[in-house]
Design a protein around this motif. Structure first.
Motif, short mmCIF file in Angstrom:
data_model
loop_
_atom_site.label_atom_id
_atom_site.label_comp_id
_atom_site.label_asym_id
_atom_site.label_seq_id
_atom_site.Cartn_x
_atom_site.Cartn_y
_atom_site.Cartn_z
N ASN A 34 0.84 -1.20 0.00
CA ASN A 34 0.00 0.00 0.00
C ASN A 34 0.87 1.25 0.00
O ASN A 34 1.79 1.38 0.82
CB ASN A 34 -0.91 0.02 1.23
N LEU A 35 0.57 2.17 -0.88
CA LEU A 35 1.28 3.44 -0.93
C LEU A 35 1.00 4.23 0.33
O LEU A 35 -0.15 4.49 0.68
CB LEU A 35 0.85 4.24 -2.17
N GLY A 36 2.07 4.63 1.04
CA GLY A 36 1.92 5.41 2.26
C GLY A 36 1.23 4.65 3.38
O GLY A 36 0.75 5.26 4.34
N GLY A 37 1.15 3.32 3.21
CA GLY A 37 0.47 2.54 4.24
C GLY A 37 -1.04 2.70 4.23
O GLY A 37 -1.72 2.26 5.15
N VAL A 38 -1.58 3.31 3.16
CA VAL A 38 -3.03 3.56 3.08
C VAL A 38 -3.65 2.53 2.17
O VAL A 38 -3.35 2.49 0.96
CB VAL A 38 -3.31 4.98 2.56
N PRO A 39 -4.52 1.64 2.67
CA PRO A 39 -5.16 0.64 1.81
C PRO A 39 -6.14 1.28 0.83
O PRO A 39 -6.73 2.32 1.11
CB PRO A 39 -5.87 -0.28 2.80
#
Length: 392
Positions: free
Chosen positions: A381-386
């Motif tokens: 996930n980009l930036g830890g954002v699902p």
């Protein structure tokens, strides 16, 4: 067109005439003249550039030139026409070899500018070789000492490569295999994409085989080019094309929104740019509404959205039906520019051009891998954002 040295018909330099190659009148060309005269009434001349010939009432022949000559025998007529072989063989090439008044004839005449230059000028140029571009093809036309047209067809990237260093072909149907894969061995779904592989040549084609070869490499391009020149190009615009779709493609008909039909602009910008297709787009949204993006500069026109466009539009219709969400990421200014560089490089097909050692390029592989290592979590996930947030 190759430069030529001015000369008289006898090959000596002159002030007004270009250098014309020595042409012998072949027997089949002379026989064609006799056949054409036999089909005409006595006194009805067969016209060539600068003169005409006819049958007279007594079974002889008439040469209607600067000095009119009558009562010529068949032998006399042959001698007179042999002196004027360039004009006679030019008539024979188009009237008997090329034939029909249609796309094939128009294309062959266009190659040597036959509708705008004299026989002398064209034969002088053909002796040196006349070159024309058709998509990624380089076509070189020449003339033999019998006035026969011969054509060399190859990829433009192979210009100047000796024939014996290329894969030579003489059957137009061989072109079907040459256009199937690009130089990396990938299937080419769009035959007019600028991805034609080189390394081959059709070195010695006649006019009819030239037409078949070009139409095999770029299907219907000569036919549609000719229709456009004649004012008969039947254009099917986006809206009427999409209204014909059914089955799994019927969903495209629902994608008809946006101020100024911006979605169609996006499709055309993505698929119909010169970098993606060699055709020149002539279709718009509908008969009264053009698109706001450039249609390209190709020689041959595109009369309707092709199957590649329709297939892509179907996928984008489904993707664009998703409801937008707001995601929040933190990027440095350089990282934002790098994301933009990556998208541009992929969209323009430049990834393979970016060297591994060129780390200043935003789409450089190692620099991109570094960005992924920094910004992606263990789940990708980009930036830890699902993408799909957990329900609260």
């Amino acid at each position: 067109m190759a430069d030529s040295t001015p000369a008289t018909d006898e090959g000596e330099a002159g002030d007004d005439e270009p250098a014309v190659p020595d042409i012998d009148l072949p027997g089949d060309a002379f026989d064609a003249v006799l056949d054409a005269l036999a089909d005409r009434d006595a006194g009805d001349p067969l016209r060539f550039e600068g003169f005409g010939v006819a049958r007279d009432e007594d079974g002889g022949y008439v040469l209607d030139d600067v000095d009119r000559r009558t009562g010529l025998s068949e032998r006399d007529l042959h001698a007179a026409l042999d002196e004027r072989a360039p004009a006679v063989t030019d008539w024979y090439a188009f009237e008997r070899v090329v034939g029909e008044f249609g796309p094939r004839r128009a294309f062959v005449r266009w190659i040597e500018d036959a509708d705008g230059e004299t026989v002398a000028t064209r034969y002088a140029a053909l002796a040196a070789g006349v070159e024309r571009a058709w998509g990624e093809l380089k076509i070189t036309a020449t003339v033999t000492d019998r006035g026969e047209r011969r054509y060399d067809v190859r990829h433009a990237d192979d210009a100047g490569v000796p024939v014996d260093e290329l894969e030579a072909h003489d059957d137009p149907l061989d072109a079907r295999d040459l256009v199937t894969l690009d130089e990396k061995g990938r299937y080419r779904p769009l035959k007019t994409a600028p991805s034609l592989a080189g390394g081959w040549v059709f070195p010695d084609l006649g006019p009819r085989d030239l037409y078949e070869t070009v139409e095999t490499i770029y299907p219907a391009t000569v036919a549609n080019w000719h229709r456009e020149r004649e004012g008969n190009l039947d254009v099917n615009h986006w809206r009427e094309t999409m209204e014909r779709q059914s089955g799994i493609y019927g969903v495209v008909k629902t994608w008809d929104r946006g101020e100024g039909h911006e979605h169609v602009n996006w499709v055309a910008e993505a698929c119909c740019d010169d970098s993606q297709c060699l055709k020149r787009r002539e279709w718009g949204y509908d008969e009264d509404t053009d698109l706001d993006v450039d249609g390209g500069d190709g020689v041959f026109p595109c009369r309707e959205p092709c199957s590649v466009v329709v297939s892509a539009a179907r996928k984008w219709t489904r993707l664009e039906s998703e409801q937008p969400r707001t995601y929040e990421f933190e990027l440095t200014p350089s990282e934002k520019e790098q994301v933009e560089d990556i998208i541009d490089a992929v969209a323009d097909g430049r990834i393979d051009e970016i060297r591994e050692a060129d780390a200043k390029e935003g789409a450089n592989r190692y620099r991109t891998r570094f960005l992924r290592a920094k910004l992606f979590d263990d789940e990708g996930n980009l930036g830890g954002v699902p993408t799909e947030p957990d329900d609260e």
